[in-house]
Each structure stands twice: as C-alpha cells, then as structure tokens.
Design an enzyme around this catalytic site. Sequence first.
Site: not given
Lengths: 300, 180
Positions: B48, B78, B143
Amino acid sequence: MVSMLQTLSDNLAAAAERVGRRVVAIRARRRIPSSGILWRDGVVVTAQHTIQREEDIVITLPDGTDVPATLVGRDPGSDLAALRLAPTNVPPGALDVAPLDAIRAGSLVLALGRPGAELTAALGLVSAVGDPWRTWHGGRIDRLIRLDIGIYDGFSGGPLVDAEGRVLGVNTSTLLRGAPTAVPAATVERVLGQLLEHGHVPTGYLGVGMQTVALSEQSTGLMVMSVDPAGPARRGGVLLGDVITAIDDKAVSDPADVLAHLDAGQVGKPARLGLVRAGQSTSVTVTVGDRPIAERRRRR
Amino acid sequence: MNTADLASDVSRAADALRRVTVEIRTNRRGLGAGVVWREPRAIVTNAHVVGTHQTCAVHFADGRTKEGRVVRTDEDRDLALIEVAGDQVEAAVRRDTTPLRAGEVVLALGHPFGMSGALAIGVVHASGERWIQADLRLAPGFSGGPLADAAGRVVGINAMVAHGLGLAVPAAAVEEFLRA
C-alpha cells in the site's frame, strides 16, 4: 555483553510466560472470550462484568484444553467474580502475589490476557496509587490504582503483573468510567474468601431510604423517607419521618456515612441509631441485615 | 538495572535500525518507510506504500536518494519488493527463527508526518503466523518500516494499526514473498 534493553525484554517476556501459565480464557459471553486467573486450586477469578451468562461456562486452559466451570458468585461492587473448575488443572507453584505497598506509581507493568487460545500482553505504567476507595457500586477497594496502559480485548479479568512477575491485581475497565484500573490482590483475596463462603459479598443493610435534612443551623441528619417493611430497621422500630443523627454514636449527615458503616463485618451485629422523633431525641437498636439479592441487583 | 544504560541501549538500537530504514516517496504527498532487506539491492515495503506506481524515490539514511523500481507486490500480504541500482550501505540484521514471546520489547522505526527516523517502543501483544500484534503507538508513515526486537534484529514489516495495536508482517512471511 547483554544489553539492559535485552535484559528488560527477557524479564518482561519471562514474567508474561510464568504468570501466563495461570491465565485462562472464559467463554461466558458472545464473541470474544474474556480473561481469568487461576487464583487457587480449581478457582478462577475474573472481572464480573465479562460474565454475561451464568450457565454453560467453558474455560480454556493455557494448554488449550476446554473444561466446564460453574459460577461461584459475583460482586459488582469490586467487579470480581469467582468460577470453579475441576481442581486437577492447576499449574505447579503458588500464585506470586505482590503486597499492597509494592504497588508504586511509575512501576512498569504488564496487563496479560487470553481472549482466545493465545496469551496477550500490553506494557504500561502505574500512573498513580491512591488511598482505599469505594466504587460507585459500593465496593471497598484497598488501593486506587490508576494505569497508563492500552485496553485491548481480554484486558478485563486478566492479571496486572510487575517486571518481576508478581501479580499486583486483577484488571478491569469498568470501575473508573472506562479508564484502566486494577483491583489489588489484597482486595481480591478478601472478596474471593467471601464469594467462596457465601456466594456473594455480604453487605450491611438497614432497609431505609434516607435524605439529608437540616435539623438546625448547625446540625444535619438523615430523614427516613422509606422503610423496607421486612427490613432490619422496621423490625428495630424505625418509623417513617424519623431523623437519623448517629449510628453507634458516630454522627451521620450523608447517606454515604451510613454506607461506610455497613461493611460486611457488621452483618448480624447490633447498631444503635440515634434519632430525632417528633422533636425528641431517642435511640433504637437494630440488627444489621445482609442486603437482599434484589437490592443488590438494583444497585448493579 | 541502570536506566542511563537502558536509554543508551535504546538509542543504539534505534541508530542501527535507522541505517537500514529508507524513506519511500511515490509522489509529492505519499510517504512510507522501507527496509533494506538484503544486499545489494532488495528493499521491502508495504504494497500500500507503492500502490500502483512502477517507480519511486528511495531516500537512504546516509542522504543518498535513488530511483527504485517496483519489482513485485503482494496485496494480500501487503508486501512490495523494490530494487535500486548500484551499491548500498548495509542490510538489516534479521532475527533467527526464535519465536516472539508475548511481553518481549519491540521497536518500530518510521517517518510519521514527514518526521524522519522516528522511534516507537512497546511489547509483543501476540504473535501469529499472519500478523505480529504489537502494543506500541504507530502513526501513518511507519508503514513498510521495520519492527525489531530488543537486540535491534528485524522481526517484521509494520503494515497497519487495528484496534490500537500495530500489525506487522512476520519476517518469515517476507522471506516467503521474496522466494516466490
């Protein structure tokens, strides 16, 4: 050289693992199970608000086996409940409980839980330790423990553990309006003893509804606004409209003063009520009763 | 236990992690972190973070910025693999297969709100095959960055926050993704 950070990490993980051998999952509500602690042989302590059904309770032990459990009793005042299971399922060694004075502001603490098969841990601090206090359900707690810690699934009913692996208390999210707190181990021991003996925590009961009234500019008393027709006060001769001014020679001016006097130890004992009746001072002696179940439910 | 030693241990572990953590930008606004997983070229981040972009800017801790090529993504896990040209400084030290234990100290490094190389510290909440759940405070910008143990060894890639817990993809799953 092993670093301090590594040592801290190892200590925390070891503490979690050791106490985690006594942390169980309780299936007594829908969806996610709640946590409990094998406090004694065959006895699990948990947060009573997580016990949403009183039958068909199943406990998952740390080794993964499911065993049936029965509810011994619950005390909304301290948000504690006790469950019983077959005594063969107890891990070796006694529960390592920290004394009250070992609970200090600033201590690193772990909140352990088992909201399923896996043990969970959260790290935080004891942010403040206060005096003994009374919860809004009337329970007497030996220390107010404020926590700075995350509340995740399985928090309530799990143990609060220090870095040495000692159990400081039982965690709950409901006694401080959603803020994390723990009921100290000393309180757990006391409440557990009463639950095992009586199935509930006996609470002194007079059976009167009271309201603070001014007697003169200097003094106040408690006017009796309602009388339980089957209650101890009625049997002792208390009448509607009496003004209670003292209990066992201690002046009372707020209903909380009376409640503070009516702890478990008072049940069955005589209490002398100082009264003003029709303008005259008088007194009656009543035998303190145990709060009936219906009353307890209403106060929940 | 000496708390000054503890503090210097934390900053030393953070420094080591910072050297293997990169900033990844796909456009002016998008910012995530990544880990130099193995030399000389492989950088791992979240799928992402790169989205549908084929290239991205990779900013290293030593100040260099290189163009990265998105080699492969796995949206289910992910994860994304980015390659950059040329030599690199060093790759992350990964923990062996010793399982994570609840209560173990973990560190996360990322770039929350554009702040480079910020550290978060907490403990393992629970460790599963699919996710490591960590009790630490993450923010957007973490992230794709590393989750590491007390020795600074990488155990996972931070991916998201759920119910207040940080969720990281375990290192074993990253290895599996790289082998695929």
